[in-house]
Design a protein around this motif. Structure first.
Motif, PDB file in Angstrom:
ATOM      1  N   ARG A 186     -32.211   1.886  48.205  1.00  0.00           N
ATOM      2  CA  ARG A 186     -30.822   1.929  47.739  1.00  0.00           C
ATOM      3  C   ARG A 186     -30.435   3.379  47.935  1.00  0.00           C
ATOM      4  NH1 ARG A 186     -30.131  -0.750  41.892  1.00  0.00           N
ATOM      5  NH2 ARG A 186     -28.080   0.147  42.065  1.00  0.00           N
ATOM      6  N   VAL A 187     -29.003   3.458  47.982  1.00  0.00           N
ATOM      7  CA  VAL A 187     -28.395   4.721  48.273  1.00  0.00           C
ATOM      8  C   VAL A 187     -27.845   5.439  46.861  1.00  0.00           C
ATOM      9  CG1 VAL A 187     -26.510   6.175  49.189  1.00  0.00           C
ATOM     10  CG2 VAL A 187     -27.308   3.948  50.577  1.00  0.00           C
ATOM     11  N   PRO A 188     -28.691   6.587  46.519  1.00  0.00           N
ATOM     12  CA  PRO A 188     -28.555   7.132  45.247  1.00  0.00           C
ATOM     13  C   PRO A 188     -26.972   7.758  45.192  1.00  0.00           C
ATOM     14  CG  PRO A 188     -29.970   8.441  46.392  1.00  0.00           C
ATOM     15  CD  PRO A 188     -29.550   7.122  47.160  1.00  0.00           C
ATOM     16  N   LEU A 189     -26.242   7.541  44.090  1.00  0.00           N
ATOM     17  CA  LEU A 189     -24.829   8.017  44.096  1.00  0.00           C
ATOM     18  C   LEU A 189     -24.660   8.887  43.110  1.00  0.00           C
ATOM     19  CD1 LEU A 189     -22.747   4.919  44.630  1.00  0.00           C
ATOM     20  CD2 LEU A 189     -23.483   6.544  46.524  1.00  0.00           C
ATOM     21  N   ALA A 190     -25.860   9.173  42.153  1.00  0.00           N
ATOM     22  CA  ALA A 190     -25.641   9.923  40.966  1.00  0.00           C
ATOM     23  C   ALA A 190     -25.472  11.523  41.156  1.00  0.00           C
ATOM     24  CB  ALA A 190     -26.959   9.979  40.341  1.00  0.00           C
ATOM     25  N   GLY A 191     -24.636  12.169  40.659  1.00  0.00           N
ATOM     26  CA  GLY A 191     -24.102  13.483  41.130  1.00  0.00           C
ATOM     27  C   GLY A 191     -23.118  13.964  42.176  1.00  0.00           C
ATOM     28  N   ASP A 221     -19.320  13.303  43.389  1.00  0.00           N
ATOM     29  CA  ASP A 221     -18.007  13.347  43.072  1.00  0.00           C
ATOM     30  C   ASP A 221     -17.406  12.309  43.932  1.00  0.00           C
ATOM     31  OD1 ASP A 221     -15.406  13.661  42.262  1.00  0.00           O
ATOM     32  OD2 ASP A 221     -15.413  15.603  42.196  1.00  0.00           O
ATOM     33  N   ILE A 222     -17.507  11.107  43.551  1.00  0.00           N
ATOM     34  CA  ILE A 222     -17.189   9.838  44.121  1.00  0.00           C
ATOM     35  C   ILE A 222     -15.518   9.715  44.172  1.00  0.00           C
ATOM     36  CG2 ILE A 222     -17.086   7.104  44.294  1.00  0.00           C
ATOM     37  CD1 ILE A 222     -19.657   8.509  45.131  1.00  0.00           C
ATOM     38  N   GLN A 223     -14.835  10.220  43.150  1.00  0.00           N
ATOM     39  CA  GLN A 223     -13.326  10.301  43.032  1.00  0.00           C
ATOM     40  C   GLN A 223     -12.887  11.189  43.825  1.00  0.00           C
ATOM     41  OE1 GLN A 223     -11.581   8.067  41.139  1.00  0.00           O
ATOM     42  NE2 GLN A 223     -13.733   7.129  40.634  1.00  0.00           N
ATOM     43  N   SER A 224     -13.555  12.159  44.313  1.00  0.00           N
ATOM     44  CA  SER A 224     -13.124  13.236  45.110  1.00  0.00           C
ATOM     45  C   SER A 224     -13.164  12.714  46.562  1.00  0.00           C
ATOM     46  CB  SER A 224     -13.607  14.654  45.138  1.00  0.00           C
ATOM     47  OG  SER A 224     -13.460  15.466  46.288  1.00  0.00           O
ATOM     48  N   LEU A 225     -14.129  12.035  46.864  1.00  0.00           N
ATOM     49  CA  LEU A 225     -14.526  11.193  48.304  1.00  0.00           C
ATOM     50  C   LEU A 225     -13.361  10.321  48.383  1.00  0.00           C
ATOM     51  CD1 LEU A 225     -18.362  11.180  48.383  1.00  0.00           C
ATOM     52  CD2 LEU A 225     -16.850  12.513  49.645  1.00  0.00           C
ATOM     53  N   ARG A 226     -13.173   9.433  47.361  1.00  0.00           N
ATOM     54  CA  ARG A 226     -12.332   8.327  47.415  1.00  0.00           C
ATOM     55  C   ARG A 226     -10.814   8.836  47.673  1.00  0.00           C
ATOM     56  NH1 ARG A 226     -13.162   3.467  44.809  1.00  0.00           N
ATOM     57  NH2 ARG A 226     -14.535   4.341  43.031  1.00  0.00           N
ATOM     58  N   SER A 263     -14.465  -0.193  48.654  1.00  0.00           N
ATOM     59  CA  SER A 263     -15.263  -1.399  48.835  1.00  0.00           C
ATOM     60  C   SER A 263     -16.968  -1.126  49.070  1.00  0.00           C
ATOM     61  CB  SER A 263     -14.842  -2.439  49.817  1.00  0.00           C
ATOM     62  OG  SER A 263     -13.562  -2.837  49.539  1.00  0.00           O
ATOM     63  N   VAL A 264     -16.950  -0.150  50.013  1.00  0.00           N
ATOM     64  CA  VAL A 264     -18.253   0.530  50.393  1.00  0.00           C
ATOM     65  C   VAL A 264     -19.185   0.743  48.990  1.00  0.00           C
ATOM     66  CG1 VAL A 264     -19.625   2.346  51.462  1.00  0.00           C
ATOM     67  CG2 VAL A 264     -17.743   0.940  52.730  1.00  0.00           C
ATOM     68  N   ILE A 265     -18.325   1.798  48.352  1.00  0.00           N
ATOM     69  CA  ILE A 265     -18.851   2.191  46.969  1.00  0.00           C
ATOM     70  C   ILE A 265     -19.338   1.117  46.174  1.00  0.00           C
ATOM     71  CG2 ILE A 265     -18.688   3.893  44.858  1.00  0.00           C
ATOM     72  CD1 ILE A 265     -19.314   4.980  47.764  1.00  0.00           C
ATOM     73  N   GLU A 266     -18.293   0.120  45.865  1.00  0.00           N
ATOM     74  CA  GLU A 266     -18.757  -0.805  45.158  1.00  0.00           C
ATOM     75  C   GLU A 266     -19.897  -1.748  45.413  1.00  0.00           C
ATOM     76  OE1 GLU A 266     -16.454  -5.044  43.442  1.00  0.00           O
ATOM     77  OE2 GLU A 266     -15.426  -3.603  44.717  1.00  0.00           O
ATOM     78  N   ALA A 267     -20.031  -1.995  46.843  1.00  0.00           N
ATOM     79  CA  ALA A 267     -21.318  -2.619  47.184  1.00  0.00           C
ATOM     80  C   ALA A 267     -22.467  -1.896  46.844  1.00  0.00           C
ATOM     81  CB  ALA A 267     -21.257  -3.014  48.706  1.00  0.00           C
ATOM     82  N   LEU A 268     -22.508  -0.415  47.115  1.00  0.00           N
ATOM     83  CA  LEU A 268     -23.654   0.309  47.066  1.00  0.00           C
ATOM     84  C   LEU A 268     -24.060   0.552  45.330  1.00  0.00           C
ATOM     85  CD1 LEU A 268     -22.910   3.462  49.477  1.00  0.00           C
ATOM     86  CD2 LEU A 268     -24.472   1.534  49.865  1.00  0.00           C
ATOM     87  N   GLU A 269     -22.892   0.730  44.519  1.00  0.00           N
ATOM     88  CA  GLU A 269     -23.239   0.504  43.141  1.00  0.00           C
ATOM     89  C   GLU A 269     -24.056  -0.823  42.677  1.00  0.00           C
ATOM     90  OE1 GLU A 269     -19.800   3.675  41.661  1.00  0.00           O
ATOM     91  OE2 GLU A 269     -19.526   1.598  41.630  1.00  0.00           O
ATOM     92  N   ALA A 270     -23.419  -1.868  43.293  1.00  0.00           N
ATOM     93  CA  ALA A 270     -24.218  -3.117  42.810  1.00  0.00           C
ATOM     94  C   ALA A 270     -25.668  -3.187  43.435  1.00  0.00           C
ATOM     95  CB  ALA A 270     -23.249  -4.057  43.420  1.00  0.00           C
ATOM     96  N   GLY A 271     -26.023  -2.129  44.152  1.00  0.00           N
ATOM     97  CA  GLY A 271     -27.160  -2.396  44.829  1.00  0.00           C
ATOM     98  C   GLY A 271     -27.439  -3.175  45.991  1.00  0.00           C
ATOM     99  N   LYS A 272     -26.338  -3.269  46.836  1.00  0.00           N
ATOM    100  CA  LYS A 272     -26.457  -4.117  47.888  1.00  0.00           C
ATOM    101  C   LYS A 272     -27.266  -3.341  48.935  1.00  0.00           C
ATOM    102  CE  LYS A 272     -23.642  -7.262  50.982  1.00  0.00           C
ATOM    103  NZ  LYS A 272     -22.231  -7.730  51.036  1.00  0.00           N
ATOM    104  N   PRO A 273     -28.251  -3.754  49.772  1.00  0.00           N
ATOM    105  CA  PRO A 273     -29.043  -3.095  50.639  1.00  0.00           C
ATOM    106  C   PRO A 273     -27.961  -2.599  51.809  1.00  0.00           C
ATOM    107  CG  PRO A 273     -30.123  -5.238  50.373  1.00  0.00           C
ATOM    108  CD  PRO A 273     -28.673  -5.538  49.706  1.00  0.00           C
TER     109      PRO A 273
END
Length: 293
Positions: free
Chosen positions: A231-236, A238-243, A257-267
């Motif tokens: 899984r892609v770790p997103l902790a730490g 600044d997702i809002q800045s990237l958005r 949509s990409v971030i939502e899928a990654l946060e949901a643990g989609k491979p």
């Protein structure tokens, strides 16, 4: 010693064929050579060369042999910038005398070098000359083998021959509009080391938080997840800045949509069948480059 600057994109096999057809059809393109390349990489039993962040290989192309030493270098606006030494040699064995004059000569026990892994593939070259830059496009298809394991290899490398380095990213973006691609920070050598069990999980591409911004760290985490199939770790981050940056590129919803899928643990591998990730990666880099950041 020369400096190498390139952008590397991983693709599915069918998309590699599509990418070749599109590149060959461009008015700026000229077909280059097609070769089978056999590459043997060397290191010491305790991985001294890898600890020095360098890779050493002997490549066979037909009856010719080239010995190459590369540093891992740095990641600059989507491109790998590395130092590179190349020497023609008479056969498949290392010429240790050539290495003695490099920076590794005093830091590595050259006598202990031995084969560690191989990267063997067919390379089709397409040359691009758009008036601002000359770029060598290498489309590689084959396998990486090490530690009793194999990994398929399907990628396109855009390497600057001369001219404006920003054209690498422009051409990579154009290709991303034609088929799904993945901006990959993991070199062939790093993949080989990983297969050979030399890289520890999570260390294929290091993070230097004091020197790199959230975009660099995000891209590195994507590449690590691609290599390790995790899984892609997103902790730490600044997702809002990237958005906000993605929105400035016209890809706000796509990035969300990409971030939502990654946060949901989609491979990650499931997401690579679509063009969203590659387009976001390259657009974010182009936006940063255009802003002068």
């Amino acid at each position: 010693m020369a400096e190498e600057l390139e952008i590397k994109l991983s693709l599915a096999p069918a998309n590699l064929i599509k990418a070749l057809g599109w590149l060959q059809a461009q008015p700026e393109a000229e077909n280059g050579s097609r070769k089978s390349l056999v590459n043997c990489y060397y290191d010491t039993p305790d991985s001294e060369l890898n600890h020095q962040k360098a890779a050493l290989r002997v490549r066979q192309a037909g009856s010719q042999y080239i010995q190459t030493l590369k540093t891992r270098g740095e990641f600059v606006n989507g491109a790998h910038r590395r130092e590179e030494w190349e020497w023609p040699v008479s056969g498949p064995n290392l010429s240790l005398g050539l290495l003695a004059d490099t920076s590794l000569g005093d830091r590595v026990n050259l006598a202990r070098l031995a084969p560690v892994f191989e990267t063997n593939f067919t390379r089709q070259v397409v040359m691009l000359d758009d008036g601002d830059a000359v770029i060598e496009c290498a489309l590689d298809e084959g396998v990486i083998a090490g530690g009793g394991r194999e990994k398929p290899l399907h990628e396109v490398e855009f390497e600057l021959v001369s001219g404006d380095p920003r054209r690498l990213l422009i051409w990579a973006e154009r290709l991303a509009q034609q088929c799904p691609v993945f901006l990959n920070l993991i070199s062939k050598a790093e993949q080989g080391y990983y297969l050979a069990g030399i890289h520890m999980a999570g260390s294929a591409v290091g993070e230097h938080t004091d020197e790199q911004d959230d975009l660099d760290r995000f891209l590195q985490r994507l590449s690590n997840a691609w290599l390790e199939q995790e899984r892609v770790p997103l902790a730490g981050l600044d997702i809002q800045s990237l958005r906000a940056q993605a929105k400035a590129c016209g890809l706000g919803q796509t990035f969300a949509s990409v971030i939502e899928a990654l946060e949901a643990g989609k491979p990650l591998q499931d997401l690579l069948a679509k063009s969203d990730i590659g387009r976001c990666q390259l657009a974010l880099l182009a936006n940063r480059l255009g802003s002068g950041a």
